[in-house]
Scaffold this active site. Sequence first.
Site, PDB file in Angstrom:
ATOM      1  N   ARG A  77       0.853  -1.191   0.000  1.00 52.24           N
ATOM      2  CA  ARG A  77       0.000   0.000   0.000  1.00 52.24           C
ATOM      3  C   ARG A  77       0.887   1.239   0.000  1.00 52.24           C
ATOM      4  O   ARG A  77       1.702   1.414   0.892  1.00 52.24           O
ATOM      5  CB  ARG A  77      -0.880  -0.008   1.254  1.00 52.24           C
ATOM      6  CG  ARG A  77      -1.688   1.249   1.421  1.00 52.24           C
ATOM      7  CD  ARG A  77      -2.375   1.361   2.778  1.00 52.24           C
ATOM      8  NE  ARG A  77      -2.639   2.776   3.001  1.00 52.24           N
ATOM      9  CZ  ARG A  77      -2.980   3.301   4.159  1.00 52.24           C
ATOM     10  NH1 ARG A  77      -3.125   2.552   5.224  1.00 52.24           N
ATOM     11  NH2 ARG A  77      -3.181   4.599   4.263  1.00 52.24           N
ATOM     12  N   HIS A 121      -2.990  10.878   1.342  1.00 51.25           N
ATOM     13  CA  HIS A 121      -2.454  10.667   2.694  1.00 51.25           C
ATOM     14  C   HIS A 121      -1.957  12.021   3.202  1.00 51.25           C
ATOM     15  O   HIS A 121      -0.778  12.231   3.427  1.00 51.25           O
ATOM     16  CB  HIS A 121      -1.346   9.616   2.678  1.00 51.25           C
ATOM     17  CG  HIS A 121      -1.156   8.919   4.000  1.00 51.25           C
ATOM     18  ND1 HIS A 121      -1.308   7.554   4.177  1.00 51.25           N
ATOM     19  CD2 HIS A 121      -0.821   9.391   5.210  1.00 51.25           C
ATOM     20  CE1 HIS A 121      -1.065   7.229   5.428  1.00 51.25           C
ATOM     21  NE2 HIS A 121      -0.757   8.333   6.086  1.00 51.25           N
ATOM     22  N   GLU A 166      -7.590   8.242   6.767  1.00 45.92           N
ATOM     23  CA  GLU A 166      -7.854   8.867   8.065  1.00 45.92           C
ATOM     24  C   GLU A 166      -8.331  10.319   7.952  1.00 45.92           C
ATOM     25  O   GLU A 166      -7.653  11.259   8.380  1.00 45.92           O
ATOM     26  CB  GLU A 166      -6.621   8.788   8.966  1.00 45.92           C
ATOM     27  CG  GLU A 166      -6.159   7.368   9.222  1.00 45.92           C
ATOM     28  CD  GLU A 166      -5.008   7.279  10.224  1.00 45.92           C
ATOM     29  OE1 GLU A 166      -4.458   8.329  10.597  1.00 45.92           O
ATOM     30  OE2 GLU A 166      -4.669   6.160  10.639  1.00 45.92           O
ATOM     31  N   ASN A 292      -7.460   1.219  10.211  1.00 41.62           N
ATOM     32  CA  ASN A 292      -6.161   1.371  10.856  1.00 41.62           C
ATOM     33  C   ASN A 292      -6.388   1.279  12.353  1.00 41.62           C
ATOM     34  O   ASN A 292      -7.239   1.995  12.899  1.00 41.62           O
ATOM     35  CB  ASN A 292      -5.548   2.745  10.551  1.00 41.62           C
ATOM     36  CG  ASN A 292      -5.217   2.923   9.078  1.00 41.62           C
ATOM     37  OD1 ASN A 292      -5.277   1.980   8.299  1.00 41.62           O
ATOM     38  ND2 ASN A 292      -4.865   4.142   8.700  1.00 41.62           N
ATOM     39  N   TYR A 294      -4.547   1.327  16.177  1.00 39.81           N
ATOM     40  CA  TYR A 294      -3.381   1.514  17.048  1.00 39.81           C
ATOM     41  C   TYR A 294      -3.724   1.530  18.533  1.00 39.81           C
ATOM     42  O   TYR A 294      -2.903   1.174  19.353  1.00 39.81           O
ATOM     43  CB  TYR A 294      -2.670   2.836  16.713  1.00 39.81           C
ATOM     44  CG  TYR A 294      -2.011   2.825  15.353  1.00 39.81           C
ATOM     45  CD1 TYR A 294      -0.775   2.220  15.158  1.00 39.81           C
ATOM     46  CD2 TYR A 294      -2.639   3.404  14.249  1.00 39.81           C
ATOM     47  CE1 TYR A 294      -0.168   2.199  13.921  1.00 39.81           C
ATOM     48  CE2 TYR A 294      -2.036   3.391  13.002  1.00 39.81           C
ATOM     49  CZ  TYR A 294      -0.807   2.791  12.839  1.00 39.81           C
ATOM     50  OH  TYR A 294      -0.213   2.769  11.604  1.00 39.81           O
ATOM     51  N   GLU A 354      -3.598  -0.656   8.405  1.00 38.32           N
ATOM     52  CA  GLU A 354      -2.412  -0.257   9.177  1.00 38.32           C
ATOM     53  C   GLU A 354      -2.514  -0.842  10.573  1.00 38.32           C
ATOM     54  O   GLU A 354      -3.578  -0.781  11.205  1.00 38.32           O
ATOM     55  CB  GLU A 354      -2.318   1.269   9.359  1.00 38.32           C
ATOM     56  CG  GLU A 354      -1.825   2.039   8.187  1.00 38.32           C
ATOM     57  CD  GLU A 354      -1.699   3.540   8.494  1.00 38.32           C
ATOM     58  OE1 GLU A 354      -1.382   3.904   9.646  1.00 38.32           O
ATOM     59  OE2 GLU A 354      -1.913   4.325   7.558  1.00 38.32           O
TER      60      GLU A 354
END
Length: 449
Positions: A77, A121, A166, A292, A294, A354
């Site tokens: 990606r 991005h 995002e 994503n 985290y 991610e």
Amino acid sequence: MIEREFPEGFVWGAATSAYQIEGAWEEDDKGESIWDRFTHTPYHVDGGDTGDVACDHYHRMQEDVALIASLGLKTYRFSISWPRVVPQGRGAVNEEGLDFYDRLVDELLAADVVPTVNLFHWELPQALQDVGGWPNRECADWFAEYARVVFDRLGDRVRRWITGNEARVAAFLGYGSGLHAPGICDYTQAYQALHHLLLAHGRAVQVFREGAYPGEIGAVHDLAHFVPASDRAEDVAACHRAYEQDVAQLLGPIFKKCYPEGLHAWIGPMKPQIREGDFDIIGQAIDFLGVNYYKTHKVSFDIGQAPLKARSEPVSAPGWGRTEMGWGVNPAGLKAVLLDVKETYGNPPVYVTENGCAFPDKPDERGFVEDWARINYLRGHLRAVHDAIQAGADVRGYLVWSLMDNFEWAMGYGPRFGIVRVDYETLVRIPKQSALWYREVIANNGITV
Ligand code: FCB
């Protein structure tokens, strides 16, 4: 022995983004982005770091694709820099910029690696920020024109597209807290920026469908898991607001054609202007959702935390402590997020686009890093993905953040997220222990004991 086997055809990969690795910030007629401007302005980024050179991927692309292939990645990606392709954000196209991505796609396909191409991005062309940036509604149309240029050039070979990464971070760190470019602190602008980022996503999907390009298209959002700090009503309510802000505000418009009402009542006059028909654009069918993951947050009521009056603290599974970013480590949160997507948003096909961590890597004299902490982190999160699949979530793939150490936005080159080490003096790349471990995972299509 294989402890957890993944479904056949599960897509294994790794991710990067243009500004974080490419460098060559003004080469071959690339236009200036808001990140160029932001990093060139003193005191925005730790240590005054910039992406001017980064990992110099722009000049080392072939070497990097060979590296990707050597690790056995099924997909890679990457993102396209809008101002590299359309330097002023609208109008003239820069063929040299497009050529770079054209060669990258060809190189990947020749190496048997599927390109997963992200159109945005966070690198808004500075020329568009000069006319208001994302709070200006026209940005959504300019983005759609840029998307069409890229689809036209690469659409014959690329089969997996991401409209953007995002939107929440781009809007709220860029225009709310000001931690990211363009560094504006104004939550009214941030909510409006988010609405236009979502609109831009929808407009790009429209262009993709109208052009009948082959392949799949989706959006990537960062989804955290939220737990209330206590069962006191004020903490539970604060936690609910945090969930609405960071999850429902993104997935609601896409999957339910609406914003969360509670959140909009809370933000009152900061509410964005929405035009009739906007939700039909934003809420068009997508082929997958990129998640994503985290963080898990413990949320408590705190009058000092604008605009939600909610304080978030990192949650770690027992014994994990925090990563170099100060983030907790909680694999169970990933399972919870994937199950929430399944239950609340209609179980769309999902790629974990991610997941990864920065720990203080210590290279030996050859530059090799034995990053067992990162391996444990990845293994724990892969178990969580597997658990979620067992529980019925439609997860089709997993991509590590990141292929290589890179420019970590406001934190500069301090935190290292790569499974490949980059020596920023020599720009030499050396796969870490985690990269070798990941190669085995991919070869086995599962985690071994
Ligand atoms: C995500 C970003 C990515 C990287 C990781 C650590 O929010 O998409 O660029 O910075 O965090």
